[in-house]
Write a protein that holds these residues in place. Structure first.
Motif, PDB file in Angstrom:
ATOM      1  N   GLY A 126      20.742  34.393  15.584  1.00 24.50           N
ATOM      2  CA  GLY A 126      20.478  34.821  13.934  1.00 24.50           C
ATOM      3  C   GLY A 126      20.289  36.710  14.240  1.00 24.50           C
ATOM      4  N   PHE A 127      19.382  37.181  15.495  1.00 27.53           N
ATOM      5  CA  PHE A 127      19.354  38.526  15.611  1.00 27.53           C
ATOM      6  C   PHE A 127      20.477  39.280  15.008  1.00 27.53           C
ATOM      7  N   ALA A 128      21.067  39.388  16.204  1.00 30.80           N
ATOM      8  CA  ALA A 128      22.719  39.864  15.976  1.00 30.80           C
ATOM      9  C   ALA A 128      23.409  39.486  14.644  1.00 30.80           C
ATOM     10  N   TYR A 129      23.244  38.858  13.622  1.00 31.33           N
ATOM     11  CA  TYR A 129      23.542  38.714  12.329  1.00 31.33           C
ATOM     12  C   TYR A 129      23.266  39.442  11.771  1.00 31.33           C
ATOM     13  N   MET A 130      21.822  39.541  11.975  1.00 34.79           N
ATOM     14  CA  MET A 130      20.861  40.860  10.839  1.00 34.79           C
ATOM     15  C   MET A 130      21.046  42.095  11.003  1.00 34.79           C
ATOM     16  N   MET A 131      21.380  42.317  12.121  1.00 34.98           N
ATOM     17  CA  MET A 131      21.346  43.545  12.377  1.00 34.98           C
ATOM     18  C   MET A 131      22.542  44.023  11.967  1.00 34.98           C
ATOM     19  N   MET A 132      23.752  42.943  12.027  1.00 32.70           N
ATOM     20  CA  MET A 132      25.427  43.387  11.464  1.00 32.70           C
ATOM     21  C   MET A 132      24.788  43.398   9.829  1.00 32.70           C
ATOM     22  N   ARG A 133      23.943  43.354   9.381  1.00 31.35           N
ATOM     23  CA  ARG A 133      23.234  42.852   7.870  1.00 31.35           C
ATOM     24  C   ARG A 133      24.278  41.419   6.879  1.00 31.35           C
ATOM     25  N   ARG A 134      24.680  41.010   7.952  1.00 29.07           N
ATOM     26  CA  ARG A 134      24.995  39.044   7.533  1.00 29.07           C
ATOM     27  C   ARG A 134      23.882  38.355   7.320  1.00 29.07           C
ATOM     28  N   ALA A 151       9.384  35.020  11.677  1.00 31.07           N
ATOM     29  CA  ALA A 151       8.667  36.492  10.824  1.00 31.07           C
ATOM     30  C   ALA A 151      10.931  37.237  10.297  1.00 31.07           C
ATOM     31  N   LEU A 152      12.005  36.712  10.952  1.00 35.46           N
ATOM     32  CA  LEU A 152      12.558  37.567  10.800  1.00 35.46           C
ATOM     33  C   LEU A 152      13.728  36.647   9.656  1.00 35.46           C
ATOM     34  N   LYS A 174       2.626  30.819   6.367  1.00 33.79           N
ATOM     35  CA  LYS A 174       2.801  31.669   7.309  1.00 33.79           C
ATOM     36  C   LYS A 174       3.192  33.093   6.825  1.00 33.79           C
ATOM     37  N   TYR A 175       4.272  33.484   5.944  1.00 36.62           N
ATOM     38  CA  TYR A 175       4.021  34.755   5.337  1.00 36.62           C
ATOM     39  C   TYR A 175       4.239  34.614   3.877  1.00 36.62           C
ATOM     40  N   LEU A 194       6.700  43.712  10.441  1.00 38.04           N
ATOM     41  CA  LEU A 194       7.501  42.295  11.139  1.00 38.04           C
ATOM     42  C   LEU A 194       8.128  42.099  11.764  1.00 38.04           C
ATOM     43  N   PHE A 195       9.290  43.680  11.837  1.00 43.06           N
ATOM     44  CA  PHE A 195      10.397  43.448  12.640  1.00 43.06           C
ATOM     45  C   PHE A 195      10.073  43.821  14.231  1.00 43.06           C
ATOM     46  N   HIS A 196       8.695  44.824  14.210  1.00 41.83           N
ATOM     47  CA  HIS A 196       8.136  44.917  15.252  1.00 41.83           C
ATOM     48  C   HIS A 196       8.128  43.563  16.074  1.00 41.83           C
ATOM     49  N   TYR A 197       7.001  42.903  16.000  1.00 40.75           N
ATOM     50  CA  TYR A 197       6.661  41.917  16.101  1.00 40.75           C
ATOM     51  C   TYR A 197       7.898  40.810  16.226  1.00 40.75           C
ATOM     52  N   ALA A 198       8.810  40.543  15.259  1.00 44.99           N
ATOM     53  CA  ALA A 198      10.104  39.546  15.594  1.00 44.99           C
ATOM     54  C   ALA A 198      11.273  39.664  16.519  1.00 44.99           C
ATOM     55  N   CYS A 199      10.752  41.474  16.878  1.00 42.95           N
ATOM     56  CA  CYS A 199      12.699  41.489  17.398  1.00 42.95           C
ATOM     57  C   CYS A 199      12.485  42.031  18.300  1.00 42.95           C
TER      58      CYS A 199
END
Length: 539
Positions: free
Chosen positions: A298-306, A346-347, A370-371, A391-396
């Protein structure tokens, strides 16, 4: 890649899988360590409690006999109970102390050291010597597995095999972060780092993981299984053994994680070729591996804007955690799983803010709880960037540098922090679309609207508005997975808002997505039946 619906039989099998494979409790076995008679134990200068001594003897016997069933209970249950009882604030006895008890068996002592150093990392503060000795112990373990003459006669539970790979990567990540913190280091630490560049190097870690994959022929096995071929033939001599097969498979998940830590998200997802993301996959046999897999996918997808695919990945595993929470709450890894779940919420909040999507009711209610305040702020242009960054700093994950710092430079010299670099890249992308939620909210109120009127509402000129409209149009189409490997996909519209600009007039069409009432009723009918059955048993 995903399985949207869950039948009753699937859920029952899922619960059985969790309870049997990862969280078996064997209180009789643990209690027996206090009463069991010590077998020819040699005296030692270090006092070992009788319960610990008997535990080590039984542990050793299980390893010698390849008794995976009892070994799983000893590893997952008894070791942690004894840790809480005797070694909460101190290390376990060193391997040299217990060596006479196990006839100086080097294989067992290597496995014991793996647990010994893992306990230090988890409960205490590792020193330089601990970091180096742990690295050397992992080298001894993997050399034994990979470079022996033929497959080794060793069987370990899947939970332990996953923890070996997971801890190996964690300690590499921990050392990399320690190495890159240049300030407040003594001259002795600088000298040690300069003289030992091979310790926890990125090359050595990647070499181990790729070697395990190659030795086990796990990729060939996955491909054969996918195409209906002969898996046994594809496995070969080594891959047919559970030890090599599972270590190879977990190394694939490990490489998914390492490449995400290095910032190479495309290569990270490429590692998942021929792996289907559902409950029947091998990673689902270990809950921690299951959660880790979906987190990094999921994190890789998010960073690839998917974002649509990231939302799907996070929602799938968060739903799994909700359904099995009562079972994995008994695990010693419960706190880690709970924290990882909170990070994924968070992500998920970030992804939903960037790509509004209808979520499952239970996931949506938890996300709001939660958010909810963060989701509201991320719709506001002025406050949004700081919330995204928080949120990014907490969850990455804690990113690492592949090459490390130049140790010949002074601490005051500039160094590109991997974490700050990834945050900067992410925030730069978010800042380009920070006005889109406000723009989308205005456009939902009209079916057509002049460009000048809309620009006046948004307090900007027409040319700037056209630029934002182009960004909205581009962001509303994403590469989305439909079938095949996780990197594959088709460009589809991910927004329910469609528009076109013709002669300075914005024409807007909003497509309404119907609610999925059937899933809600089925879920609550099953819940009602469970309650009735439970009441009938008590009656």
């Amino acid at each position: 890649m995903y399985q949207d619906t869950f039948e009753d039989d699937d859920l029952i099998a899922e619960v059985e899988l969790v309870t049997q494979d990862s969280f078996t409790e064997n209180n009789d076995l643990d209690d027996g360590f206090e009463a069991e008679v010590s077998l020819s134990a040699q005296p030692s200068s270090v006092q070992i409690p009788d319960g610990v001594r008997n535990f080590i003897l039984y542990f050793y016997r299980c390893v010698l006999e390849n008794n995976v069933y009892d070994l799983h209970s000893v590893y997952d249950n008894s070791f942690n109970k004894l840790t809480n009882k005797y070694y909460q604030k101190q290390p376990w006895p060193e391997a040299e102390v217990i060596a006479p008890l196990v006839k100086d068996d080097q294989v067992f002592l290597t496995l014991y050291r793996e647990l010994y150093y893992r306990h230090i990392y988890a409960r205490l503060q590792p020193t330089w010597e601990h970091r180096v000795r742990s690295y050397e112990n992992y080298c001894d373990l993997f050399n034994y597995i990979l470079n022996s003459d033929g497959p080794v006669n060793l069987e370990l539970p899947n939970q332990w095999l996953w923890d070996i790979i997971d801890e190996f990567i964690f300690q590499f990540q921990s050392f990399s972060n320690y190495r890159d913190r240049l300030r407040n280091k003594s001259e002795e630490e600088w000298s040690l780092l300069r003289d030992n560049p091979q310790i926890w190097s990125c090359y050595s870690v990647l070499n181990v993981l790729y070697s395990l994959i190659q030795k086990s022929r796990i990729k060939e096995q996955l491909l054969a299984n996918k195409n209906g071929g002969d898996v046994a033939e594809a496995a070969g001599e080594y891959g047919a053994r559970p030890l090599y097969k599972m270590l190879g498979y977990f190394s694939i998940i490990g490489l998914l994680r390492v490449h995400c830590l290095l910032g190479d998200y495309m290569l990270a997802l490429k590692m998942m070729d021929n792996i289907v993301l559902n409950k029947k996959a091998m990673f689902a046999r270990v809950t921690a591996c299951h959660v880790t897999t979906f987190y990094y996918v999921g994190f890789a997808y998010m960073m690839m804007r998917r974002y649509a695919d990231a939302i799907k990945a996070f929602s799938t595993v968060l739903s799994f955690i909700q359904r099995t929470k009562q079972y994995h709450s008994r695990s010693y890894q419960f706190d880690q799983i709970a924290k990882k779940g909170d990070q994924m919420y968070a992500l998920l909040a970030i992804c939903v803010a960037l790509c509004p999507t209808r979520l499952d009711e239970s996931i949506h209610s938890q996300l709001r709880e939660k958010y909810g305040e963060h989701l509201f702020k991320m719709q506001k242009g002025d406050e949004a960037l700081s919330v995204f960054e928080e949120l990014f700093h907490y969850a990455c994950p804690k990113f690492i540098s592949a090459t490390g710092v130049n140790l010949n430079k002074s601490p005051s010299d500039a160094f590109i922090d991997p974490n700050q670099n990834q945050i900067k890249i992410f925030i730069a992308d978010v800042s380009n679309q920070i006005m889109l939620p406000t723009l989308r909210s205005f456009m939902k109120l009209y079916t057509s609207m002049g460009i000048d009127k809309l620009a006046m509402f948004l307090d900007m000129d027409a040319e700037e508005l056209k630029m934002h409209l182009m960004v909205l149009k581009q962001k509303s189409r994403q590469l989305k997975w439909s079938n095949g490997d996780v990197l594959e996909g088709d460009y589809v519209a991910t927004s329910d808002l469609n528009f076109c600009l013709k002669q300075d007039v914005v024409h807007i069409a909003e497509s309404k997505v119907g609610r999925r009432y059937a899933d809600w009723f089925l879920r609550n009918i099953n819940r009602c039946e469970d309650i009735v059955a439970e009441l009938e048993q008590k009656a």
